[in-house]
Scaffold this motif. Sequence first.
Motif, PDB file in Angstrom:
ATOM      1  N   GLY A   1       2.728   9.472 -11.957  1.00 47.65           N
ATOM      2  CA  GLY A   1       3.671   8.791 -11.071  1.00 47.65           C
ATOM      3  C   GLY A   1       4.857   9.651 -10.695  1.00 47.65           C
ATOM      4  O   GLY A   1       5.696   9.249  -9.900  1.00 47.65           O
ATOM      5  N   LYS A   2       4.924  10.851 -11.262  1.00 48.28           N
ATOM      6  CA  LYS A   2       6.041  11.761 -11.008  1.00 48.28           C
ATOM      7  C   LYS A   2       5.536  13.128 -10.562  1.00 48.28           C
ATOM      8  O   LYS A   2       4.478  13.580 -10.981  1.00 48.28           O
ATOM      9  CB  LYS A   2       6.884  11.964 -12.280  1.00 48.28           C
ATOM     10  CG  LYS A   2       7.484  10.698 -12.835  1.00 48.28           C
ATOM     11  CD  LYS A   2       8.668  10.271 -12.034  1.00 48.28           C
ATOM     12  CE  LYS A   2       9.327   9.034 -12.661  1.00 48.28           C
ATOM     13  NZ  LYS A   2      10.351   8.485 -11.817  1.00 48.28           N
ATOM     14  N   LEU A   3       6.348  13.791  -9.744  1.00 47.90           N
ATOM     15  CA  LEU A   3       6.066  15.166  -9.367  1.00 47.90           C
ATOM     16  C   LEU A   3       6.713  16.092 -10.391  1.00 47.90           C
ATOM     17  O   LEU A   3       7.497  15.657 -11.240  1.00 47.90           O
ATOM     18  CB  LEU A   3       6.618  15.447  -7.969  1.00 47.90           C
ATOM     19  CG  LEU A   3       6.036  14.592  -6.847  1.00 47.90           C
ATOM     20  CD1 LEU A   3       6.692  14.955  -5.521  1.00 47.90           C
ATOM     21  CD2 LEU A   3       4.525  14.761  -6.747  1.00 47.90           C
TER      22      LEU A   3
ATOM     23  N   ARG B   1      -4.445  11.740  -7.511  1.00 50.40           N
ATOM     24  CA  ARG B   1      -4.772  13.153  -7.678  1.00 50.40           C
ATOM     25  C   ARG B   1      -3.561  14.057  -7.494  1.00 50.40           C
ATOM     26  O   ARG B   1      -3.540  15.175  -7.994  1.00 50.40           O
ATOM     27  CB  ARG B   1      -5.862  13.553  -6.692  1.00 50.40           C
ATOM     28  CG  ARG B   1      -7.189  12.915  -7.010  1.00 50.40           C
ATOM     29  CD  ARG B   1      -8.281  13.402  -6.065  1.00 50.40           C
ATOM     30  NE  ARG B   1      -9.524  12.745  -6.390  1.00 50.40           N
ATOM     31  CZ  ARG B   1     -10.189  11.967  -5.553  1.00 50.40           C
ATOM     32  NH1 ARG B   1      -9.743  11.757  -4.341  1.00 50.40           N
ATOM     33  NH2 ARG B   1     -11.320  11.406  -5.917  1.00 50.40           N
ATOM     34  N   VAL B   2      -2.552  13.587  -6.778  1.00 51.87           N
ATOM     35  CA  VAL B   2      -1.363  14.407  -6.520  1.00 51.87           C
ATOM     36  C   VAL B   2      -0.528  14.568  -7.793  1.00 51.87           C
ATOM     37  O   VAL B   2      -0.150  15.671  -8.167  1.00 51.87           O
ATOM     38  CB  VAL B   2      -0.523  13.823  -5.372  1.00 51.87           C
ATOM     39  CG1 VAL B   2       0.769  14.581  -5.193  1.00 51.87           C
ATOM     40  CG2 VAL B   2      -1.323  13.814  -4.074  1.00 51.87           C
TER      41      VAL B   2
ATOM     42  N   THR C   1       0.844  -1.184   0.000  1.00 50.81           N
ATOM     43  CA  THR C   1       0.000   0.000   0.000  1.00 50.81           C
ATOM     44  C   THR C   1       0.881   1.235   0.000  1.00 50.81           C
ATOM     45  O   THR C   1       2.036   1.203   0.423  1.00 50.81           O
ATOM     46  CB  THR C   1      -0.938   0.034   1.221  1.00 50.81           C
ATOM     47  OG1 THR C   1      -0.162   0.002   2.414  1.00 50.81           O
ATOM     48  CG2 THR C   1      -1.901  -1.138   1.217  1.00 50.81           C
ATOM     49  N   ASN C   2       0.321   2.318  -0.482  1.00 55.79           N
ATOM     50  CA  ASN C   2       0.983   3.616  -0.499  1.00 55.79           C
ATOM     51  C   ASN C   2       0.152   4.581   0.325  1.00 55.79           C
ATOM     52  O   ASN C   2      -1.025   4.326   0.596  1.00 55.79           O
ATOM     53  CB  ASN C   2       1.107   4.108  -1.944  1.00 55.79           C
ATOM     54  CG  ASN C   2       2.071   3.255  -2.746  1.00 55.79           C
ATOM     55  OD1 ASN C   2       3.235   3.136  -2.401  1.00 55.79           O
ATOM     56  ND2 ASN C   2       1.571   2.644  -3.802  1.00 55.79           N
TER      57      ASN C   2
ATOM     58  N   PRO D   1       5.126  10.589  -3.835  1.00 58.71           N
ATOM     59  CA  PRO D   1       5.048   9.862  -2.573  1.00 58.71           C
ATOM     60  C   PRO D   1       3.643   9.350  -2.247  1.00 58.71           C
ATOM     61  O   PRO D   1       3.488   8.410  -1.478  1.00 58.71           O
ATOM     62  CB  PRO D   1       5.501  10.891  -1.536  1.00 58.71           C
ATOM     63  CG  PRO D   1       5.181  12.207  -2.159  1.00 58.71           C
ATOM     64  CD  PRO D   1       5.348  12.017  -3.644  1.00 58.71           C
ATOM     65  N   ASN D   2       2.623   9.939  -2.858  1.00 59.41           N
ATOM     66  CA  ASN D   2       1.249   9.537  -2.577  1.00 59.41           C
ATOM     67  C   ASN D   2       0.916   8.167  -3.168  1.00 59.41           C
ATOM     68  O   ASN D   2       0.248   7.361  -2.531  1.00 59.41           O
ATOM     69  CB  ASN D   2       0.278  10.592  -3.107  1.00 59.41           C
ATOM     70  CG  ASN D   2      -1.129  10.405  -2.610  1.00 59.41           C
ATOM     71  OD1 ASN D   2      -1.365  10.380  -1.413  1.00 59.41           O
ATOM     72  ND2 ASN D   2      -2.067  10.285  -3.520  1.00 59.41           N
ATOM     73  N   CYS D   3       1.402   7.905  -4.391  1.00 59.07           N
ATOM     74  CA  CYS D   3       1.087   6.647  -5.076  1.00 59.07           C
ATOM     75  C   CYS D   3       2.300   5.742  -5.227  1.00 59.07           C
ATOM     76  O   CYS D   3       2.206   4.666  -5.823  1.00 59.07           O
ATOM     77  CB  CYS D   3       0.495   6.930  -6.451  1.00 59.07           C
ATOM     78  SG  CYS D   3       1.644   7.733  -7.593  1.00 59.07           S
ATOM     79  N   GLY D   4       3.447   6.159  -4.720  1.00 58.29           N
ATOM     80  CA  GLY D   4       4.656   5.357  -4.824  1.00 58.29           C
ATOM     81  C   GLY D   4       5.205   5.291  -6.242  1.00 58.29           C
ATOM     82  O   GLY D   4       5.930   4.376  -6.593  1.00 58.29           O
ATOM     83  N   GLY D   5       4.835   6.275  -7.079  1.00 63.23           N
ATOM     84  CA  GLY D   5       5.340   6.328  -8.438  1.00 63.23           C
ATOM     85  C   GLY D   5       4.547   5.510  -9.441  1.00 63.23           C
ATOM     86  O   GLY D   5       4.925   5.410 -10.593  1.00 63.23           O
TER      87      GLY D   5
END
Length: 61
Positions: A37-39, A31-32, A12-13, A46-50
């Motif tokens: 998968g990238k900022l 949503r982040v 889980t993330n 960090p929200n979805c682990g990439g």
Amino acid sequence: MQYPNSSIKAQTNPGDDAPPGTPGTGEDICRVCRGTGKLENGSDCPNCGGTGKVVEGIGGG
């Protein structure tokens, strides 16, 4: 979460409501990072682990 009779653990993330495969949940776009998968700075979200995906509760009522 550990699956019965298995050494597989559900990962889980922070953005997940529950472990993958939990009844009443499904995959959705993070949503982040908006599913990339990238900022903006190029690092993994960090929200979805990439992955670009999160597990969220569905349905209701």
